[in-house]
Design a protein around this motif. Sequence first.
Motif, mmCIF file in Angstrom:
data_model
loop_
_atom_site.group_PDB
_atom_site.id
_atom_site.type_symbol
_atom_site.label_atom_id
_atom_site.label_comp_id
_atom_site.label_asym_id
_atom_site.label_seq_id
_atom_site.Cartn_x
_atom_site.Cartn_y
_atom_site.Cartn_z
ATOM 1 N N THR A 162 0.499 -1.223 0.139
ATOM 2 C CA THR A 162 0.313 -0.226 -0.079
ATOM 3 C C THR A 162 1.016 1.598 -0.332
ATOM 4 O O THR A 162 0.937 2.519 -0.812
ATOM 5 C CB THR A 162 -0.790 0.120 1.133
ATOM 6 N N TYR A 186 -3.203 4.678 -6.514
ATOM 7 C CA TYR A 186 -4.035 4.756 -5.863
ATOM 8 C C TYR A 186 -4.996 3.732 -6.177
ATOM 9 O O TYR A 186 -5.727 2.721 -5.355
ATOM 10 C CB TYR A 186 -4.734 5.568 -5.513
ATOM 11 N N PRO A 240 -4.984 -5.652 -3.403
ATOM 12 C CA PRO A 240 -4.421 -6.257 -2.628
ATOM 13 C C PRO A 240 -4.375 -7.451 -2.419
ATOM 14 O O PRO A 240 -4.896 -8.344 -3.275
ATOM 15 C CB PRO A 240 -5.303 -5.724 -1.554
ATOM 16 N N GLU A 277 -7.383 -5.387 5.950
ATOM 17 C CA GLU A 277 -7.436 -4.499 5.043
ATOM 18 C C GLU A 277 -8.026 -3.313 6.052
ATOM 19 O O GLU A 277 -7.328 -1.577 5.457
ATOM 20 C CB GLU A 277 -8.788 -3.897 3.701
ATOM 21 N N LYS A 320 -5.477 0.263 6.575
ATOM 22 C CA LYS A 320 -6.734 1.764 5.927
ATOM 23 C C LYS A 320 -6.721 2.576 7.389
ATOM 24 O O LYS A 320 -6.600 4.144 7.404
ATOM 25 C CB LYS A 320 -8.139 1.367 5.728
ATOM 26 N N TYR A 350 -3.280 4.185 7.315
ATOM 27 C CA TYR A 350 -2.750 5.145 6.090
ATOM 28 C C TYR A 350 -3.656 6.646 6.796
ATOM 29 O O TYR A 350 -2.939 7.539 6.549
ATOM 30 C CB TYR A 350 -3.700 5.038 5.370
#
Length: 345
Positions: free
Chosen positions: A122, A131, A135, A143, A147, A150
């Motif tokens: 990622t 982007y 995955p 995930e 996320k 991020y």
Amino acid sequence: MLFQGILIECFQKINQERTTSSVYNLLIGKKAIQTIQDARFYHIADYYGIYPDLTKTDYYQQLQQLLERNYLLADDEQRLQLTKKGQEWLTANKTTLAGFYGSTYKNMIESFKQRFLLFIQTFTNIAKNEYRFIPITDNHEIEQFVKGFYKQYKHRSMVLLQQLYKELEHALSMVSDLEASMFVDRLTSFSSYGSSLQQLSQDYQQSIPDCYLTLQKVFYHLLYVQEHGEEYSMLKLFAKDLGTADTPLSQTAQFTRRLLKKQHTFEEIIQIRRLKANTILDHFVEIAMHEEAFPFFDYLDSTIYEEIKEVVHKKQTYRLKEIKNNVHPDISYFQIRLALVLYNK
């Protein structure tokens, strides 16, 4: 010969006291009380659950190769023992088998691996303003973790990647060149897909089980260094909230434990749980393995314990049937199993 070496060591340590299936159950991390006991009693807990996806076909193929090459020999009961050749190999190569922490990180390693691998994929893509990518995992929890990561650190993506690179450079300097190289080849990053096990097998001229276990060994190493070193802030984040566990209680045993804590008798627990007596006794043994304060002598008086202990010493065995045949007939298998747990505390 990593996988076969592990098999050689396991059969050397159980010393013909268990069947071939017992080692298979150990490697896949079967949660049966017998498997958990075997891991502890025979000092092979480091291998517990290190190969959860191992198939019986692959397992028995590897055993057959060891038999054909005269590293192992089957007795009349089809129990395996080391040959002189097998013992010589183990003596010369035992250090190469070190570095697994199966029981310690059993409940951490898969999530840690996926968090780590998806983070690299990622953040290397985002660093290049890409982007849209597929995955490498479809695990929802993993995930969501990345996320969340991020959202919290998106403005520091390059800093985080540089910090992780620094940590990996240091951590991988402690493993062999083969292990480090194979590990790096496995990583998926921007415009570079990690090698499959089949590709690694071809590239490194290693069996697929050996490639899998080599990668596992590196991940165990990363888990170990992040727990015992202060300089691994990124790796610690991937392990956050996963927790370590030495084959913790099964969910059903936890229920029985709660009833024990409320002072319910054995008979009452059977009625409440609506389970067979032997199942509840299995839970008692499992609980005893993990609780320092378990009341062993509520179920096992000291005379019985000493008699069982004497047979273990005299016969040099943990085989339940062997012990049962050499103690008073009134001593139950449950009492023997409980005594063995206490003996190994």
